[in-house]
Motif scaffolding. Structure first.
Motif, PDB file in Angstrom:
ATOM      1  N   SER A   1       0.826  -1.210   0.000  1.00 26.55           N
ATOM      2  CA  SER A   1       0.000   0.000   0.000  1.00 26.55           C
ATOM      3  C   SER A   1       0.858   1.257   0.000  1.00 26.55           C
ATOM      4  CB  SER A   1      -0.939   0.001   1.207  1.00 26.55           C
ATOM      5  OG  SER A   1      -0.197  -0.140   2.416  1.00 26.55           O
ATOM      6  N   ASN A   2       1.935   1.252   0.775  1.00 27.15           N
ATOM      7  CA  ASN A   2       2.909   2.346   0.726  1.00 27.15           C
ATOM      8  C   ASN A   2       4.205   1.857   1.369  1.00 27.15           C
ATOM      9  OD1 ASN A   2       3.080   3.392   3.671  1.00 27.15           O
ATOM     10  ND2 ASN A   2       0.864   3.339   3.275  1.00 27.15           N
ATOM     11  N   VAL A   3       5.280   2.533   1.082  1.00 25.41           N
ATOM     12  CA  VAL A   3       6.597   2.076   1.520  1.00 25.41           C
ATOM     13  C   VAL A   3       6.743   2.144   3.036  1.00 25.41           C
ATOM     14  CG1 VAL A   3       9.082   2.500   1.366  1.00 25.41           C
ATOM     15  CG2 VAL A   3       7.670   2.621  -0.688  1.00 25.41           C
ATOM     16  N   TRP A   4       6.213   3.195   3.657  1.00 26.26           N
ATOM     17  CA  TRP A   4       6.332   3.313   5.105  1.00 26.26           C
ATOM     18  C   TRP A   4       5.700   2.110   5.805  1.00 26.26           C
ATOM     19  CZ3 TRP A   4       8.780   6.153   8.726  1.00 26.26           C
ATOM     20  CH2 TRP A   4       8.355   6.002  10.051  1.00 26.26           C
ATOM     21  N   ASP A   5       4.488   1.754   5.405  1.00 27.83           N
ATOM     22  CA  ASP A   5       3.812   0.632   6.057  1.00 27.83           C
ATOM     23  C   ASP A   5       4.527  -0.696   5.792  1.00 27.83           C
ATOM     24  OD1 ASP A   5       1.952   2.321   7.110  1.00 27.83           O
ATOM     25  OD2 ASP A   5       0.319   1.753   5.763  1.00 27.83           O
ATOM     26  N   GLU A   6       5.070  -0.859   4.581  1.00 22.36           N
ATOM     27  CA  GLU A   6       5.760  -2.101   4.259  1.00 22.36           C
ATOM     28  C   GLU A   6       7.072  -2.227   5.039  1.00 22.36           C
ATOM     29  OE1 GLU A   6       6.908  -5.760   2.550  1.00 22.36           O
ATOM     30  OE2 GLU A   6       4.993  -4.788   2.960  1.00 22.36           O
ATOM     31  N   ILE A   7       7.844  -1.158   5.103  1.00 24.28           N
ATOM     32  CA  ILE A   7       9.107  -1.201   5.846  1.00 24.28           C
ATOM     33  C   ILE A   7       8.833  -1.395   7.339  1.00 24.28           C
ATOM     34  CG2 ILE A   7      11.159   0.091   6.511  1.00 24.28           C
ATOM     35  CD1 ILE A   7      11.307  -0.829   3.660  1.00 24.28           C
ATOM     36  N   THR A   8       7.819  -0.713   7.855  1.00 22.96           N
ATOM     37  CA  THR A   8       7.456  -0.864   9.264  1.00 22.96           C
ATOM     38  C   THR A   8       7.021  -2.303   9.549  1.00 22.96           C
ATOM     39  OG1 THR A   8       6.764   1.453   9.424  1.00 22.96           O
ATOM     40  CG2 THR A   8       5.894  -0.056  11.076  1.00 22.96           C
ATOM     41  N   TYR A   9       6.231  -2.861   8.647  1.00 23.63           N
ATOM     42  CA  TYR A   9       5.782  -4.250   8.803  1.00 23.63           C
ATOM     43  C   TYR A   9       6.971  -5.201   8.783  1.00 23.63           C
ATOM     44  CZ  TYR A   9       3.860  -8.793   7.492  1.00 23.63           C
ATOM     45  OH  TYR A   9       3.586 -10.130   7.435  1.00 23.63           O
ATOM     46  N   GLN A  10       7.890  -5.001   7.829  1.00 22.32           N
ATOM     47  CA  GLN A  10       9.057  -5.876   7.726  1.00 22.32           C
ATOM     48  C   GLN A  10       9.966  -5.765   8.951  1.00 22.32           C
ATOM     49  OE1 GLN A  10      10.140  -8.292   5.680  1.00 22.32           O
ATOM     50  NE2 GLN A  10       8.121  -8.199   4.728  1.00 22.32           N
ATOM     51  N   ALA A  11      10.122  -4.557   9.480  1.00 19.23           N
ATOM     52  CA  ALA A  11      10.958  -4.373  10.663  1.00 19.23           C
ATOM     53  C   ALA A  11      10.426  -5.194  11.833  1.00 19.23           C
ATOM     54  CB  ALA A  11      11.021  -2.892  11.034  1.00 19.23           C
ATOM     55  N   LYS A  12       9.116  -5.189  11.996  1.00 19.05           N
ATOM     56  CA  LYS A  12       8.499  -5.930  13.097  1.00 19.05           C
ATOM     57  C   LYS A  12       8.491  -7.429  12.820  1.00 19.05           C
ATOM     58  CE  LYS A  12       6.285  -6.281  16.996  1.00 19.05           C
ATOM     59  NZ  LYS A  12       6.985  -6.011  18.281  1.00 19.05           N
ATOM     60  N   ALA A  13       8.081  -7.809  11.595  1.00 16.80           N
ATOM     61  CA  ALA A  13       7.915  -9.225  11.271  1.00 16.80           C
ATOM     62  C   ALA A  13       9.253  -9.957  11.176  1.00 16.80           C
ATOM     63  CB  ALA A  13       7.145  -9.368   9.959  1.00 16.80           C
ATOM     64  N   SER A  14      10.253  -9.309  10.605  1.00 21.17           N
ATOM     65  CA  SER A  14      11.533  -9.979  10.366  1.00 21.17           C
ATOM     66  C   SER A  14      12.546  -9.797  11.489  1.00 21.17           C
ATOM     67  CB  SER A  14      12.142  -9.472   9.048  1.00 21.17           C
ATOM     68  OG  SER A  14      11.284  -9.740   7.952  1.00 21.17           O
ATOM     69  N   TYR A  15      12.472  -8.636  12.182  1.00 24.84           N
ATOM     70  CA  TYR A  15      13.501  -8.336  13.184  1.00 24.84           C
ATOM     71  C   TYR A  15      12.929  -8.006  14.561  1.00 24.84           C
ATOM     72  CZ  TYR A  15      16.258  -7.793   8.904  1.00 24.84           C
ATOM     73  OH  TYR A  15      16.871  -7.998   7.670  1.00 24.84           O
ATOM     74  N   ASP A  16      11.593  -7.983  14.664  1.00 27.56           N
ATOM     75  CA  ASP A  16      10.929  -7.616  15.913  1.00 27.56           C
ATOM     76  C   ASP A  16      11.386  -6.247  16.407  1.00 27.56           C
ATOM     77  OD1 ASP A  16       9.050  -8.084  17.881  1.00 27.56           O
ATOM     78  OD2 ASP A  16      10.488  -8.995  19.260  1.00 27.56           O
ATOM     79  N   ILE A  17      11.494  -5.310  15.456  1.00 27.33           N
ATOM     80  CA  ILE A  17      11.927  -3.943  15.751  1.00 27.33           C
ATOM     81  C   ILE A  17      10.736  -3.001  15.568  1.00 27.33           C
ATOM     82  CG2 ILE A  17      13.420  -2.043  15.024  1.00 27.33           C
ATOM     83  CD1 ILE A  17      15.435  -4.127  14.091  1.00 27.33           C
ATOM     84  N   PRO A  18      10.431  -2.158  16.556  1.00 31.32           N
ATOM     85  CA  PRO A  18       9.337  -1.188  16.392  1.00 31.32           C
ATOM     86  C   PRO A  18       9.725  -0.073  15.429  1.00 31.32           C
ATOM     87  CG  PRO A  18      10.486  -0.802  18.450  1.00 31.32           C
ATOM     88  CD  PRO A  18      11.072  -2.059  17.876  1.00 31.32           C
ATOM     89  N   ALA A  19       8.730   0.652  14.969  1.00 31.01           N
ATOM     90  CA  ALA A  19       8.982   1.717  13.987  1.00 31.01           C
ATOM     91  C   ALA A  19       9.902   2.800  14.551  1.00 31.01           C
ATOM     92  CB  ALA A  19       7.663   2.326  13.528  1.00 31.01           C
ATOM     93  N   PHE A  20       9.693   3.170  15.803  1.00 29.84           N
ATOM     94  CA  PHE A  20      10.528   4.218  16.410  1.00 29.84           C
ATOM     95  C   PHE A  20      11.623   3.578  17.255  1.00 29.84           C
ATOM     96  CE2 PHE A  20      11.727   7.224  19.700  1.00 29.84           C
ATOM     97  CZ  PHE A  20      11.924   8.373  18.941  1.00 29.84           C
TER      98      PHE A  20
END
Length: 311
Positions: free
Chosen positions: A193-212
């Protein structure tokens, strides 16, 4: 007073330490996410239902087309249809891929009777470019390819097809004022849908890292290097202004670009614009065609017959 100074030293020391960690992490993840990497990418497995399509495509006569856009030389394969036609499909690959990954799709459209143009995105394959732009700049490259085809044949009727990042690219191109009238319809498969949401999703799903703070700092790094923030690259924002018929495809088991983004994109298409969606049961990311080839081909063929039929 001494205790206050000591506390301030500790505070600033910890702050500097955290900034160093965040900067190091930012540079590492930016390299992973956005710096060109020429490591060979995985191809369609020989065990796949669609490997025979890859073999057929390999036997086709292919020529190379090039153009220069944004001071980058870009490369593409061009495969003419068996019978002369003005109808062409531009097939756009995904993240960390190149045009060779799209051979099964090239063969699909070739067998449906279309000319096929398969570009290497900037920063991939034989095209120039240091950075991956997630569709933000790629959309302008795809428009340049469409303009080239139209210049070569002013009767051209063009379909934009994209997979994953390529899907986001063709969606982002949909509302651009310089998109030529020769482009008649769009097919996107598993686009975000947009790059911000995809990168944020990947950070959490792949590395368990929050957006901030990491995604914010990586987005800032991207602004410094490429000139845009992640939230500026949006498929849904473009689709809200899209006038072209669009088919949206996704797998029900997609955990890379979450399946929920199918409905986000579909619902973003403004009222009055022809739109269809296809959800392939059991398909993982970018595996819808391989999971159910007959349904995929039938749906794509019907959509093409309606909105860009072969002569």
């Amino acid at each position: 007073m001494k205790n206050k100074k000591r506390l301030l030293k500790w505070f600033f020391g910890i702050l500097i330490f955290l900034l160093i960690i965040d900067t190091s992490a930012t540079l590492y993840f930016y390299k992973v996410a956005a710096i060109r990497n020429n490591t060979p990418v995985s191809q369609v497995s020989k065990k796949s239902n669609n490997y025979k399509l890859v073999q057929k495509f390999n036997k086709l006569n292919k020529s190379t087309k090039t153009l220069t856009n944004d001071n980058l030389k870009l490369d593409a394969w061009y495969v003419p249809a068996e019978s002369t036609t003005n109808k062409t499909v531009i097939v756009v690959h995904g993240f960390r891929q190149d045009k060779s990954n799209m051979r099964q799709y090239g063969e699909l459209f070739h067998e449906l009777g279309y000319n096929v143009l398969m570009p290497d995105n900037r920063g991939a394959g034989s095209s120039e470019g240091e950075y991956i732009s997630y569709g933000f700049y790629d959309k302008e490259d795809i428009i340049a390819w469409a303009n080239l085809l139209t210049k070569e044949n002013n009767k051209s009727k063009i379909t934009l097809f994209g997979l994953s990042m390529g899907a986001a690219t063709v969606m982002m191109a949909s509302d651009q004022k310089n998109l030529p009238d020769s482009v008649t319809n769009i097919i996107e498969d598993c686009g975000y849908s947009n790059v911000w949401d995809e990168i944020t999703y990947q950070a959490k799903a792949s590395y368990d890292i929050p957006a901030f703070p990491l995604v914010y700092s990586v987005s800032l790094e991207n602004r410094i290097r490429q000139g845009w923030f992640f939230n500026e690259a949006s498929s849904t924002q473009a689709l809200a202004n899209d006038k072209l018929p669009i088919l949206l495809i996704h797998g029900s088991k997609d955990t890379y670009v979450p399946t929920s983004m199918l409905n986000e994109n579909y619902n973003a298409v403004k009222s009055g614009t022809p739109k269809e969606k296809l959800l392939i049961s059991g398909a993982a990311h970018a595996k819808s065609f391989e999971t159910n080839p007959s349904l995929y081909e039938k749906t794509v063929s019907n959509f093409m017959t309606q909105y860009n039929p072969v002569n």
